[in-house]
Scaffold this motif. Structure first.
Motif, PDB file in Angstrom:
ATOM      1  N   SER A   1     -91.358 -13.701 -35.498  1.00 43.46           N
ATOM      2  CA  SER A   1     -90.380 -12.979 -34.701  1.00 43.46           C
ATOM      3  C   SER A   1     -89.222 -12.970 -35.297  1.00 43.46           C
ATOM      4  CB  SER A   1     -90.279 -13.238 -33.379  1.00 43.46           C
ATOM      5  OG  SER A   1     -91.512 -13.440 -32.693  1.00 43.46           O
ATOM      6  N   ARG A   2     -88.384 -14.142 -35.512  1.00 43.33           N
ATOM      7  CA  ARG A   2     -87.081 -14.193 -36.217  1.00 43.33           C
ATOM      8  C   ARG A   2     -87.003 -13.525 -37.618  1.00 43.33           C
ATOM      9  NH1 ARG A   2     -87.612 -19.527 -34.161  1.00 43.33           N
ATOM     10  NH2 ARG A   2     -86.269 -19.892 -32.507  1.00 43.33           N
ATOM     11  N   ALA A   3     -88.078 -13.711 -38.489  1.00 41.85           N
ATOM     12  CA  ALA A   3     -88.180 -13.285 -39.440  1.00 41.85           C
ATOM     13  C   ALA A   3     -88.213 -11.693 -39.640  1.00 41.85           C
ATOM     14  CB  ALA A   3     -89.568 -13.789 -40.433  1.00 41.85           C
ATOM     15  N   LEU A   4     -88.954 -11.013 -38.802  1.00 37.77           N
ATOM     16  CA  LEU A   4     -89.060  -9.528 -38.722  1.00 37.77           C
ATOM     17  C   LEU A   4     -88.088  -9.034 -37.762  1.00 37.77           C
ATOM     18  CD1 LEU A   4     -92.897  -9.248 -37.738  1.00 37.77           C
ATOM     19  CD2 LEU A   4     -91.953  -8.892 -40.121  1.00 37.77           C
ATOM     20  N   VAL A   5     -87.523  -9.302 -37.045  1.00 40.14           N
ATOM     21  CA  VAL A   5     -86.127  -8.968 -36.199  1.00 40.14           C
ATOM     22  C   VAL A   5     -85.211  -9.222 -36.968  1.00 40.14           C
ATOM     23  CG1 VAL A   5     -85.208  -9.063 -34.055  1.00 40.14           C
ATOM     24  CG2 VAL A   5     -87.514  -9.064 -33.927  1.00 40.14           C
ATOM     25  N   ASP A   6     -84.893 -10.414 -37.370  1.00 45.26           N
ATOM     26  CA  ASP A   6     -83.385 -10.385 -37.927  1.00 45.26           C
ATOM     27  C   ASP A   6     -83.706 -11.088 -39.329  1.00 45.26           C
ATOM     28  OD1 ASP A   6     -80.967 -11.086 -38.631  1.00 45.26           O
ATOM     29  OD2 ASP A   6     -80.637 -12.757 -37.303  1.00 45.26           O
ATOM     30  N   PRO A   7     -83.991 -10.006 -40.401  1.00 44.25           N
ATOM     31  CA  PRO A   7     -84.543 -10.779 -41.835  1.00 44.25           C
ATOM     32  C   PRO A   7     -83.565 -11.558 -42.398  1.00 44.25           C
ATOM     33  CG  PRO A   7     -84.986  -8.575 -41.425  1.00 44.25           C
ATOM     34  CD  PRO A   7     -84.067  -8.849 -40.314  1.00 44.25           C
ATOM     35  N   GLY A   8     -82.267 -11.558 -42.134  1.00 40.26           N
ATOM     36  CA  GLY A   8     -81.097 -12.270 -42.790  1.00 40.26           C
ATOM     37  C   GLY A   8     -80.925 -13.747 -42.140  1.00 40.26           C
ATOM     38  N   SER A   9     -81.725 -13.973 -41.182  1.00 38.08           N
ATOM     39  CA  SER A   9     -81.537 -15.312 -40.647  1.00 38.08           C
ATOM     40  C   SER A   9     -82.543 -16.491 -41.174  1.00 38.08           C
ATOM     41  CB  SER A   9     -82.127 -15.348 -39.108  1.00 38.08           C
ATOM     42  OG  SER A   9     -83.486 -14.955 -38.957  1.00 38.08           O
ATOM     43  N   SER A  10     -83.398 -15.916 -42.211  1.00 38.16           N
ATOM     44  CA  SER A  10     -84.245 -16.982 -42.741  1.00 38.16           C
ATOM     45  C   SER A  10     -84.698 -16.442 -44.196  1.00 38.16           C
ATOM     46  CB  SER A  10     -85.430 -17.070 -41.607  1.00 38.16           C
ATOM     47  OG  SER A  10     -86.363 -16.005 -41.815  1.00 38.16           O
ATOM     48  N   LEU A  11     -85.110 -17.337 -45.011  1.00 32.58           N
ATOM     49  CA  LEU A  11     -85.788 -17.190 -46.341  1.00 32.58           C
ATOM     50  C   LEU A  11     -86.884 -16.291 -46.043  1.00 32.58           C
ATOM     51  CD1 LEU A  11     -85.642 -17.211 -49.355  1.00 32.58           C
ATOM     52  CD2 LEU A  11     -86.873 -19.371 -49.073  1.00 32.58           C
TER      53      LEU A  11
END
Length: 438
Positions: free
Chosen positions: A143-153
């Motif tokens: 979810s974090r990767a798709l919604v906020d791509p800049g938050s994780s590698l």
């Protein structure tokens, strides 16, 4: 002296307000009964409330109008009015600018937008307790990767792959009808009769699609890209908590339909007999091609990851009434000037054969495009054309100021909100010395 003998005090966190209004006293007595205020031993009242705008509240309680000072937070003003149980209708029109500040609606729009983008992802910094099983952890990570791509590698890598395959699919679509990027078919299906032959070979566009086919590499690359984007859409559907809203979302519907149509177009392109044997299928291919072109809107989905695109979208959302008004005025005056041009050129048989064509002329003139395919040749026609051109300049310039103003307001709100969120995250473990943990 008689009046001064009847005065009483209302204390708000140490700030005393003195009044002789009996209506204010009656109101405070009701407040005491509701538990919102308390009476001191000397008969005065105490309310644990911010005294910033109570002067204006007291004016209303004393029977005067409720005027609000400029420069205060609109949300705070509404909260105070609600606390003191004052109807919003009591605020005069001269204070609407304070009560309905544009910044407030902009903040609310930003909140709605971010909530929509989250698509039901479990909040990180809330009191909602989510189960921490392995499946849930994987879901939150995705979810974090798709919604906020800049938050994780993982989000950055996935965004890069989506961007590459999206651009690949768009380029394949753009090259699909170009004869230079198609190869000659080895076996062209037989044409049933002369009418069918003339139907397909009288139009050079159909001729290219019948006699040539996309290369195998082109087809494989397009299929891989569409399969990956379809998987990305399916993955987003799996992790969302709002599946109904996700399914009904127009961008998701368009993307799903365009992917399905892309496979249908690929099959029809490799097997032209489907179209040759059934001419009605040719019309269907035209419709499918148009729908497939909507796949380019996928590029906007990539832009949604940037703050600037979100601000632009909110700006148009906030300005939709102005845009709708512009469209309505544009339609009315296009018909008006088009009809006027038709009758002004009525005696000239060479120009404007009907009103629909004259309306088309008015549209391209008001928008300052001016194709020149139709133009007046009489004195009255020149006069109508001059008025149409001048009106077009005024009409096009009308919404620019409003859009620019809304963009500035939303940009400032979005910037301040992000700064506040960053500062809050940085100091979330800090406790003010005056606050004692329970």
């Amino acid at each position: 002296m008689l009046i001064m003998a009847n005065y009483f005090r209302i204390s708000l966190r140490g700030t005393d307000f003195v009044t002789v209004s009996e209506s204010a006293r009656d109101f405070m007595d009701e407040f005491v009964k509701d538990g919102r205020a308390e009476v001191k031993s000397d008969g005065n009242y105490f309310v644990d409330r911010n005294p910033a705008i109570f002067h204006y509240i007291l004016d209303y309680l004393s029977g005067r109008k409720l005027h609000l000072p400029k420069g205060i937070c609109a949300i705070e003003a509404r909260e105070e009015i609600e606390f003191w149980m004052i109807p919003l209708e009591a605020v005069p029109k001269c204070c609407y600018e304070v009560l309905y500040n544009d910044n407030m609606s902009s903040y609310e729009a930003i909140e709605e937008m971010e909530e929509y983008m989250a698509q039901g992802v479990c909040p990180i910094e809330t009191e909602i307790k989510c189960s921490k099983g392995k499946l849930q952890e994987v879901r939150e990570t995705l979810s974090r990767a798709l919604v906020d791509p800049g938050s994780s590698l993982l989000g950055k890598i996935w965004l890069f792959l989506v961007a590459v395959f999206t651009l690949t699919a768009v380029v394949c679509y753009l090259l699909h009808s170009n004869s230079e990027f198609r190869v000659t078919r080895e076996n062209i299906p037989p044409i049933p009769d002369n009418n069918t032959y003339n139907f397909f070979f009288s139009n050079p566009k159909r001729t290219v699609l019948i006699t040539k086919v996309v290369s195998r590499e082109h087809m494989i690359l397009e299929i891989i890209s569409n399969v990956f984007l379809l998987f990305d859409l399916f993955l987003r559907f799996l992790i969302t908590h709002r599946k109904k809203a996700f399914i009904l979302s127009p961008p998701n519907v368009i993307e799903l339909v365009s992917v399905v149509i892309s496979f249908f177009i690929s099959i029809a392109d490799r097997n032209p007999s489907i179209v040759i044997d059934n001419i009605a299928a040719d019309k269907l291919m035209v419709v499918c091609g148009f729908i497939y072109s909507l796949r380019i809107l996928r590029l906007l989905r990539l832009a949604e990851t940037t703050a600037e695109m979100n601000i632009l979208r909110l700006c148009f959302k906030k300005s939709w009434k102005i845009i709708a008004l512009l469209f309505m005025v544009f339609t009315i005056f296009s018909i008006l000037f088009g009809s006027g041009m038709y009758w002004a050129e009525f005696e000239n048989a060479e120009t404007f054969p009907n009103i629909l064509i004259s309306i088309w002329w008015a549209v391209v003139t008001i928008t300052t495009v001016g194709y020149g395919d139709h133009y007046p040749k009489t004195t009255f026609g020149y006069l109508v054309a001059s008025l149409t051109a001048l009106f077009g300049l005024l009409l096009i310039a009308m919404p620019i100021a409003a859009l620019s103003s809304n963009f500035g307001i939303i940009y400032n709100c979005y910037t301040y909100k992000k700064k506040y969120a960053a500062a809050r995250k940085k100091s979330k473990n800090c406790i003010h010395p005056c606050i004692v943990k329970k």
